[in-house]
Write a protein that holds these residues in place. Structure first.
Motif, PDB file in Angstrom:
ATOM      1  N   LEU A 285      -6.762   2.280   7.595  1.00 17.03           N
ATOM      2  CA  LEU A 285      -5.546   3.779   7.175  1.00 17.03           C
ATOM      3  C   LEU A 285      -5.609   4.418   6.560  1.00 17.03           C
ATOM      4  CD1 LEU A 285      -1.906   2.876   6.695  1.00 17.03           C
ATOM      5  CD2 LEU A 285      -3.085   4.545   5.648  1.00 17.03           C
ATOM      6  N   LEU A 286      -6.917   3.803   5.314  1.00 18.97           N
ATOM      7  CA  LEU A 286      -7.486   4.477   4.548  1.00 18.97           C
ATOM      8  C   LEU A 286      -8.685   4.894   4.928  1.00 18.97           C
ATOM      9  CD1 LEU A 286      -7.231   2.325   1.615  1.00 18.97           C
ATOM     10  CD2 LEU A 286      -6.130   4.641   2.145  1.00 18.97           C
ATOM     11  N   ALA A 287      -9.315   4.478   5.740  1.00 16.94           N
ATOM     12  CA  ALA A 287     -11.171   4.931   6.690  1.00 16.94           C
ATOM     13  C   ALA A 287     -10.343   5.920   7.100  1.00 16.94           C
ATOM     14  CB  ALA A 287     -11.379   3.640   6.712  1.00 16.94           C
TER      15      ALA A 287
ATOM     16  N   ILE B  18      -4.294   1.155  13.090  1.00 18.07           N
ATOM     17  CA  ILE B  18      -3.383   1.945  12.528  1.00 18.07           C
ATOM     18  C   ILE B  18      -5.160   3.572  12.754  1.00 18.07           C
ATOM     19  CG2 ILE B  18      -3.418   1.563  10.346  1.00 18.07           C
ATOM     20  CD1 ILE B  18      -0.808   2.566  11.033  1.00 18.07           C
TER      21      ILE B  18
ATOM     22  N   LEU C  26     -10.099  13.279   6.680  1.00 16.96           N
ATOM     23  CA  LEU C  26      -9.845  14.475   5.928  1.00 16.96           C
ATOM     24  C   LEU C  26     -11.348  15.320   6.532  1.00 16.96           C
ATOM     25  CD1 LEU C  26      -9.240  13.350   2.850  1.00 16.96           C
ATOM     26  CD2 LEU C  26      -8.172  15.072   3.810  1.00 16.96           C
TER      27      LEU C  26
ATOM     28  N   PRO D  37      -5.244  -3.930   8.677  1.00 10.93           N
ATOM     29  CA  PRO D  37      -4.259  -2.572   9.140  1.00 10.93           C
ATOM     30  C   PRO D  37      -4.843  -1.278   7.919  1.00 10.93           C
ATOM     31  CG  PRO D  37      -3.106  -4.771   8.620  1.00 10.93           C
ATOM     32  CD  PRO D  37      -4.466  -5.328   8.830  1.00 10.93           C
ATOM     33  N   LEU D  38      -4.408  -2.228   6.437  1.00  8.60           N
ATOM     34  CA  LEU D  38      -3.930  -1.460   5.284  1.00  8.60           C
ATOM     35  C   LEU D  38      -5.921  -0.453   5.007  1.00  8.60           C
ATOM     36  CD1 LEU D  38      -2.700  -3.477   2.844  1.00  8.60           C
ATOM     37  CD2 LEU D  38      -1.568  -1.585   4.539  1.00  8.60           C
ATOM     38  N   GLU D  39      -6.734  -1.456   4.882  1.00 14.33           N
ATOM     39  CA  GLU D  39      -8.376  -0.883   5.249  1.00 14.33           C
ATOM     40  C   GLU D  39      -8.819   0.359   6.418  1.00 14.33           C
ATOM     41  OE1 GLU D  39      -7.694  -3.601   4.830  1.00 14.33           O
ATOM     42  OE2 GLU D  39      -8.722  -4.470   2.692  1.00 14.33           O
TER      43      GLU D  39
ATOM     44  N   VAL E 283       2.018  -1.627   7.113  1.00 18.26           N
ATOM     45  CA  VAL E 283       0.888  -0.172   7.333  1.00 18.26           C
ATOM     46  C   VAL E 283       2.449   0.362   8.125  1.00 18.26           C
ATOM     47  CG1 VAL E 283      -1.216  -0.556   8.425  1.00 18.26           C
ATOM     48  CG2 VAL E 283       0.970  -0.983  10.034  1.00 18.26           C
TER      49      VAL E 283
ATOM     50  N   LEU F   7     -12.934  -3.307  11.074  1.00 23.97           N
ATOM     51  CA  LEU F   7     -12.007  -2.882  10.144  1.00 23.97           C
ATOM     52  C   LEU F   7     -10.833  -3.574  10.701  1.00 23.97           C
ATOM     53  CD1 LEU F   7     -11.602   0.220   8.765  1.00 23.97           C
ATOM     54  CD2 LEU F   7     -12.641  -1.765   7.914  1.00 23.97           C
TER      55      LEU F   7
ATOM     56  N   THR G  38     -14.439   1.507   1.551  1.00 18.46           N
ATOM     57  CA  THR G  38     -13.443   0.301   2.331  1.00 18.46           C
ATOM     58  C   THR G  38     -14.193  -0.527   3.576  1.00 18.46           C
ATOM     59  OG1 THR G  38     -12.538   2.003   3.794  1.00 18.46           O
ATOM     60  CG2 THR G  38     -11.401   1.395   3.325  1.00 18.46           C
TER      61      THR G  38
ATOM     62  N   LEU H 268     -14.221  17.838   0.834  1.00 17.29           N
ATOM     63  CA  LEU H 268     -13.835  17.108   1.437  1.00 17.29           C
ATOM     64  C   LEU H 268     -13.931  16.161   2.289  1.00 17.29           C
ATOM     65  CD1 LEU H 268     -10.261  19.187   3.074  1.00 17.29           C
ATOM     66  CD2 LEU H 268     -10.412  17.573   2.108  1.00 17.29           C
TER      67      LEU H 268
ATOM     68  N   PHE I 125     -13.941   7.765   1.166  1.00 18.50           N
ATOM     69  CA  PHE I 125     -12.647   6.666   1.766  1.00 18.50           C
ATOM     70  C   PHE I 125     -13.477   6.176   2.725  1.00 18.50           C
ATOM     71  CE2 PHE I 125      -8.795   9.727   0.792  1.00 18.50           C
ATOM     72  CZ  PHE I 125      -7.651   9.010   1.121  1.00 18.50           C
ATOM     73  N   ILE I 126     -14.078   6.253   4.013  1.00 21.55           N
ATOM     74  CA  ILE I 126     -14.787   4.935   4.761  1.00 21.55           C
ATOM     75  C   ILE I 126     -15.702   4.370   3.995  1.00 21.55           C
ATOM     76  CG2 ILE I 126     -16.429   5.540   6.625  1.00 21.55           C
ATOM     77  CD1 ILE I 126     -14.830   7.814   6.849  1.00 21.55           C
TER      78      ILE I 126
ATOM     79  N   TRP J 106      -7.892   7.707   7.350  1.00 27.20           N
ATOM     80  CA  TRP J 106      -6.809   9.248   6.688  1.00 27.20           C
ATOM     81  C   TRP J 106      -8.729   9.735   6.212  1.00 27.20           C
ATOM     82  CZ3 TRP J 106      -2.598  11.891   5.962  1.00 27.20           C
ATOM     83  CH2 TRP J 106      -2.730  12.744   4.840  1.00 27.20           C
ATOM     84  N   GLY J 107      -9.608   8.701   5.285  1.00 29.78           N
ATOM     85  CA  GLY J 107     -10.719   9.869   5.188  1.00 29.78           C
ATOM     86  C   GLY J 107     -11.878  10.533   7.224  1.00 29.78           C
ATOM     87  N   LEU J 108     -11.467   9.537   7.376  1.00 29.37           N
ATOM     88  CA  LEU J 108     -12.177  10.850   8.923  1.00 29.37           C
ATOM     89  C   LEU J 108     -11.287  11.744   8.992  1.00 29.37           C
ATOM     90  CD1 LEU J 108     -14.188  10.034  10.646  1.00 29.37           C
ATOM     91  CD2 LEU J 108     -12.235   9.421  12.579  1.00 29.37           C
TER      92      LEU J 108
ATOM     93  N   LEU K  62       0.693  -1.122  -0.024  1.00 27.30           N
ATOM     94  CA  LEU K  62       0.223  -0.032  -0.564  1.00 27.30           C
ATOM     95  C   LEU K  62       0.723   1.389   0.056  1.00 27.30           C
ATOM     96  CD1 LEU K  62      -2.590   1.394  -0.069  1.00 27.30           C
ATOM     97  CD2 LEU K  62      -3.077   1.172   2.664  1.00 27.30           C
TER      98      LEU K  62
ATOM     99  N   MET L  96      -4.896   7.143  11.356  1.00 29.90           N
ATOM    100  CA  MET L  96      -4.880   8.218  10.650  1.00 29.90           C
ATOM    101  C   MET L  96      -5.291   9.462  11.913  1.00 29.90           C
ATOM    102  SD  MET L  96      -1.878   7.465   9.246  1.00 29.90           S
ATOM    103  CE  MET L  96      -1.802   8.396   7.698  1.00 29.90           C
TER     104      MET L  96
ATOM    105  N   ILE M 285     -14.599  13.332  -0.172  1.00 28.70           N
ATOM    106  CA  ILE M 285     -13.908  12.592  -0.120  1.00 28.70           C
ATOM    107  C   ILE M 285     -12.955  11.168   0.610  1.00 28.70           C
ATOM    108  CG2 ILE M 285     -11.510  14.104   0.325  1.00 28.70           C
ATOM    109  CD1 ILE M 285     -11.828  11.738  -2.655  1.00 28.70           C
ATOM    110  N   GLY M 286     -13.396  12.330   1.813  1.00 25.71           N
ATOM    111  CA  GLY M 286     -13.188  12.042   2.578  1.00 25.71           C
ATOM    112  C   GLY M 286     -14.465  10.507   3.700  1.00 25.71           C
ATOM    113  N   GLY M 287     -15.484  11.138   3.019  1.00 29.31           N
ATOM    114  CA  GLY M 287     -16.310   9.923   3.194  1.00 29.31           C
ATOM    115  C   GLY M 287     -16.430   8.807   2.188  1.00 29.31           C
TER     116      GLY M 287
END
Lengths: 376, 257, 548
Positions: free
Chosen positions: C351-353, C283, C359, C347-349, A153, C343, A338, A327, A334-335, C355-357, A67, C285, A330-332
């Motif tokens: 991390l991404l989620a 993890i 933002l 861990p990688l997911e 990570v 999650l 995943t 923002l 991401f969540i 990170w979105g949070l 990643l 972010m 895009i943040g939403g």
């Protein structure tokens, strides 16, 4: 042409779509309803470059499980190499009319071109550099990181730190890359002026062709025995070691190749947007690129391209219509992706036959035949 | 050089694997303590011992996963395994079967076996490799052996648990190892399956050397081979299963004071 | 935030007077040639200039001159009641504005009011303000209070005015306090060396006296001495060498202090992470953004107190600490329940989620509070500096070091002895066994994450005192925090402490000769090499569990 539909559709969309748009832009009169305005062409060109970056990320994340949160660094380095060529191409037409030194160097009082700028006045030199420089950085970084068995990570955070450090470095004026402002005000590329509609359409078409080529290359690679080892490494790295494979070598090869693809993406990006500056190294950019891949579908190649285009379409629309919301959106994304869409849009449609397989017991007979084969 | 090592170097002429005074410690705790062990070519050896005796650590040292603090591990005539890493050791012909079957789930059965076939492991080779007729013949043999001919193009993830076990055995056979290390092969198996597995290992042993780590005394008895008992990182006793089971020190260790 | 308003103050010169200042500078330059002949510079003339340095010099000179006019003139300057002629004049008149009119600053006589259009207020810049403080101290040389006398002696030392010798001798004769006597003797030595009087032996003794003082000012004073006899000159140069050496040692100590202070900041930011990442393996972010939420909570609490209970203004931070813990902690529980728990093991997911949070949290704060920095004030007990030998320790940094250690200590105690702490340890050590013993593991997960987030919130309170409170606050700390936790060894709080301190000190030592950017890159390379050598940190967990 290809046995699987997805590949044919993807190639058709990229090349056919680009040709159609270019034709509608150049061959129709401006007043016509079918006319595609120039800004759409350069926007599409930009998306295609992002798609090249997404493809590079999918290659390492989707197939090798790395990643990367720093691929923007390779994209930006490729862009800077192209920017250096375009700066030299300006020649004496700059504000200070210095035939050798770019304006920003004259401005900070430099008298001579630094050694690392030599040769960038030739296109034939700059073009390979847009891949070679990212490849060198990727090799150095990967050699250390993969041999150290840094993964998961930890690796992600180090890649993020890498691009962060580069951003800080490129912000400095004394690096000789234009500091804060980066490089801009380009005039032409291999003698062709950049500010014409035909050049935009041409660059967009080249981006489409490069994207298609990168896609086919990545596809061939992931379907080769090499690609199968990569998938094995991604899912059970230590098992591959006990089979005699060195996962670090495989990761290094795909990592360097991916960096080169990202670099060429950046090189195509710069003449189309007309500027390159250190903010391209910002860690946020790289992570955003990862989410393009996730949206489209990780490990599918076509999904990376689809995701890059879709998310950036949304970004273009939202940042002009509702800038405050971008923002959040895009943040939403991401969540949501995943949590709810781990296989992306492509994964949603490509419903693989998941019948859990006949519960056939291998049983004693199989054991016996196995034993026989070994003994015999 | 110690006496034991002296004896070892004379032995190494005809031993397949020779562990000489191997010590491994984790933060002061000695997982292996001056462990020495000799395996003859073509031999099958059962290694038993209570939890924490150092069985898994011993396998880790042989396969290069753990580097010992002191001691040598000699394979064949004079290859010191402690200087090599896992892939290098695997390429020498030492295969390892883990307790939990690990196959490459998204890859097809065929691809799982293909990647395991003995051959060039270099990325440069893998990038351009095409499946050769010889490989195809060998794969067909293996698929028939593990009874997965009809499943050759299915992803390994779709196989049942038992089929995965067999696929992994197929992968080990594809490697064509000289020495096979098997970690607790019968854990969680029924009596009948245990019996079958013992048969299988005996068959494998006809062409290859095998080290089996096991808890299950009935299984070890069924194998009918020389047994080494580990305790606190060193060899406590060695011999036939009957001799071992009557050894007062072994009884003490297993049954407690 | 605390420093920002000060920036503008010194440049308060109105644009219109720029031409006047230029004219004045010209005449001052012409005057400078003549001043060489004049034996005594006139402190009043110095004060009347518009150049801050000269003005400050004049203030000090006036204070030690022993003139009876010193006290009222300096007080008038401080209060903004001192006026000079607007246009340059050789006699540089100065006037003090009183309730009824003007008096001549030099004599104290009432004078006829000059037309206000011809007058300008003598400007008090930061440098002059400092000089006024010193000067007012010097006026206290014969005060009853030893501390005041000492301050005053210190002022005399700083001015090193040969003219003050008699004054100092008089004070020395009367002085009884040994500490004050020492400073007076130093002041006397400085003045003596600057004067033309005094035998060679006296001068040598004076150099010796000063060499013991070993600070930068003394070094500059010694270096400025000219025309000394050869023996004295060589004593001076060896004294300068000694002082340089001592200063180097103090510089080293100061670097260590800066390093520890940076380490304390990192420790604060990383302690919460040591729980969520180190203990739980999550993890996050958005950790930096939770720190930011803590800083904004501080801002809101201060505003609320200012609005409803201004009497408690000084103690705003004390209320902010529990408030930030609760706000950030509840936010953490919310995040765990709605996001993280789906999650676990990916861990990688995660991390991404997260990170979105991060933002979303940034944009939310930007939408509510605006993109600019918020002004969080520091209480008086957190400002100022302590002098420890050659070290200047700023009080707010000292508090933060203390606070970081307190937070870490409290957390360790809570984990060791607290009921929740016991459950957390049980769940992390053996989840299934803990569940079998009747511990509701999902509740513990949420509370553990809440605890880590709450500590991040507390870190935000501390960071609001030294950093800009803006939506980007959190981003500056996230990478460093992860590095601290990784270096220290995941799941080990002592390791986190040591990791933070090592990183802080290394950073401060590498920075001066490598630059901040290169320092960052070097730290990253160090980290990669470190992970290669010790993949599980400085203090790995023992036993087989860690192997998995």
């Amino acid at each position: 042409m290809f046995r699987d539909k997805l590949t044919t559709i993807t190639l058709g969309c990229i090349l056919g779509g680009a040709l159609l748009l270019a034709a509608l832009n150049l061959l129709t009169p401006g007043a016509s309803a079918a006319h595609v305005p120039g800004f759409v062409i350069s926007l599409v060109g930009k998306y295609l470059c992002y798609a090249i970056l997404a493809l590079a990320i999918d290659l390492v994340w989707g197939y090798a499980g790395i990643l990367t949160l720093g691929h923007g660094a390779f994209f930006a380095l490729g862009g800077y190499c192209m920017g250096m060529y375009l700066m030299r191409e300006i020649g004496a037409r700059g504000v200070y009319a210095n035939p050798i030194l770019p304006d920003f160097m004259v401005f900070i009082g430099w008298k001579e071109l630094p050694w690392y700028w030599q040769g960038f006045n030739h296109f034939w030199f700059a073009l390979p550099m847009t891949m070679l420089v990212p490849a060198l950085l990727a090799f150095g970084f990967g050699w250390f990181a993969f041999r150290s068995r840094v993964s998961g990570v930890y690796l992600s955070i180090i890649t993020q730190a890498l691009t962060y450090a580069l951003m800080l470095a490129f912000f400095r004026n004394d690096m000789g890359f234009g500091g804060n402002n980066g490089m801009t005000d380009f005039k032409d590329i291999v003698g062709i002026p950049l500010n014409s509609e035909a050049t935009s359409a041409g660059l967009m078409l080249i981006s489409a062709v490069v994207l298609a080529a990168a896609f086919l290359l990545a596809r061939a690679m992931t379907r080769s025995r090499f690609g199968k080892v990569l998938i094995a490494v991604r899912d059970a790295e230590s098992r591959t070691r006990f089979l005699g494979y060195r996962p670090e070598s495989y990761k290094l090869v795909v990592w360097v190749l991916s960096a080169m693809i990202a670099g060429i993406g950046g090189a195509l990006y710069v003449p189309q947007v007309g500027i390159i500056n250190p903010s391209e190294f910002a860690p946020g950019n790289s992570i955003e690129a990862v989410i393009w891949v996730a949206v489209g579908g990780r490990g599918t190649l076509a999904g990376a391209i689809l995701g890059a285009v879709l998310v950036n379409l949304g970004k273009t629309w939202l940042t002009s219509a509702l800038p405050e919301v971008w923002l959040f959106a895009i943040g939403g994304l991401f969540i949501l992706v995943t949590l709810l869409l781990p296989r992306g849009i492509i994964g949603l449609f490509a419903a693989r036959s998941t019948t859990a397989g006949a519960e056939a017991e291998p049983g004693a007979a199989a054991a016996k035949s196995a034993a026989r084969e070994i003994a015999g | 050089m110690s006496d034991a090592a002296q004896a070892g170097s004379t032995l190494s002429g005809n031993s397949l694997l020779y562990l000489d005074g191997v010590t491994v410690s984790f933060d002061g705790f000695k997982a292996l303590n001056e462990l020495s062990l000799v395996l003859e070519p073509g031999e099958m050896r059962a290694v038993i011992g209570p939890n924490g005796a150092g069985k898994t650590t011993m396998m880790d040292v042989i396969t290069g996963r753990t580097r010992p603090d002191t001691g040598r591990v000699v394979f064949g005539d004079n290859v010191d395994l402690t200087r090599l890493d896992e892939p290098a050791i695997a390429r020498l012909g030492i295969g390892r079967k883990f307790q939990r079957p690990t196959v490459f789930e998204p890859l097809s059965v065929h691809d799982n076996l293909l990647l395991s076939l003995a051959g060039d492991r270099n990325p440069r080779f893998a990038l351009w490799a095409k499946e050769t007729p010889a490989e195809r013949v060998r794969l067909d043999e293996l698929l028939a052996t593990i009874r997965l001919v009809d499943d050759r193009d299915r992803p390994a993830a779709d196989l049942s648990h038992g089929q995965k076990q067999w696929l992994e055995i197929g992968m080990l056979l594809a490697q064509e190892p000289h020495l096979l290390l098997v970690d607790e092969p019968v854990a969680g198996m029924s009596d009948a399956e245990t019996e079958e597995t013992a048969d299988l290992l005996r068959e494998i042993n006809k062409t290859r050397s095998v080290v089996v780590v096991e808890h299950d005394m009935a299984f070890v008895r069924a194998l009918g081979v020389k047994v080494t008992v580990l305790h606190e990182g060193a060899v406590l006793a060695e011999g036939s299963i009957d001799a071992i089971q009557n050894d007062p020190r072994v009884i003490e260790v297993y049954l407690g004071r | 935030m605390v420093l920002a308003p000060r920036e503008g103050r010194g440049r308060a010169l109105p644009r219109g007077s720029f031409v006047a200042a230029l004219l004045f500078l010209l005449t001052a330059l012409c005057g400078a040639a003549r001043a060489d002949e004049a034996t005594k510079p006139d402190p009043f003339a110095d004060i009347a200039t518009t150049t801050a340095d000269i003005e400050a010099r004049g203030v000090l000179a006036l204070a030690v001159s022993g003139s009876p006019r010193a006290a009222p003139v300096i007080a008038a300057l401080r209060d903004g009641k001192l006026f000079a002629w607007k246009w340059p004049r050789p006699d540089t008149p100065l006037f003090i504005k009183t309730d009824s009119g003007y008096v001549d600053a030099r004599t104290g006589d009432t004078v006829d009011a000059p037309a206000p259009v011809n007058l300008r207020k003598v400007i008090v810049s930061d440098a002059v303000r400092g000089a006024i403080e010193t000067a007012e101290g010097a006026l206290d040389l014969f005060s009853q209070d030893p501390a005041a006398r000492r301050k005053s002696a210190e002022a005399l030392y700083q001015s090193a005015d040969p003219g003050a010798l008699a004054l100092i001798d008089k004070a020395l004769a009367e002085e009884t306090d040994p500490a004050v006597t020492r400073v007076l003797r130093e002041a006397r030595a400085a003045s003596l060396l600057k004067s033309d009087s005094g035998s060679e032996a006296d001068r040598l003794a004076a150099v010796k006296e000063l060499a013991a003082r070993a600070d930068l000012q003394t070094r500059n004073l010694l270096a400025s001495l000219q025309g000394q006899p050869p023996t004295v000159a060589s004593a001076v140069s060896s004294a300068i060498n000694d002082i340089d050496h001592t200063l180097q040692l103090w510089g080293l100590a100061e670097n260590v202090y800066y390093g520890i202070s940076l380490g304390a900041v990192l420790l604060l930011a990383a302690t919460g992470l040591a729980i969520t990442f180190g203990v739980m393996g999550v993890i996050n972010m958005a950790h930096g953004e939770i720190v930011m939420v803590g800083a904004y909570t501080t801002f809101v609490v201060q505003r609320l107190i200012a609005a409803f209970a201004p009497a408690l203004d000084q103690f705003g931070l004390l209320f902010a600490i529990p408030a930030a813990f609760l706000v950030a902690g509840l936010l953490g529980v919310l995040i765990e329940r709605t996001l993280i728990r789906f999650l676990y093991g990916r861990p990688l997911e995660t991390l991404l989620a997260t990170w979105g949070l991060s933002l979303i949290l940034q944009q939310a704060v930007r939408s509510i509070f605006g993109p600019t920095n918020q002004d969080v004030s520091s209480p008086p007990w957190m400002s100022g500096a302590l002098q420890l030998g050659g070290l200047t320790l700023t009080v707010n940094r000292l508090w933060i070091i203390l606070f970081a250690l307190l937070v870490l200590g409290a957390l360790m105690a809570a984990l060791r002895w607290g009921g929740l702490g016991r459950s957390i340890r049980a769940v992390t050590q053996n989840r299934r066994m803990a569940a079998a013993m009747g511990i509701r593991t999902p509740v513990i997960d949420a509370l553990t994450f809440g605890l880590g987030s709450g500590i991040a919130g507390i870190a935000g309170v501390a960071l609001s005192q030294i950093d800009n409170v803006s939506p980007n606050l959190g981003q500056n700390y996230i990478i460093d925090s992860f590095i601290v936790v990784v270096v220290g060894g995941v799941g080990n709080l002592w390791g986190t402490l040591l990791g933070a301190m090592i990183l802080g000190i290394v950073d401060k030592f590498v920075e001066p000769f490598a630059g901040a950017v290169l320092a960052k890159i070097l730290v990253l390379i160090f980290l990669i090499l470190f992970i290669q050598r010790r993949p599980r940190g400085l203090f790995p967990l023992k036993g087989r569990v860690a192997e998995a």
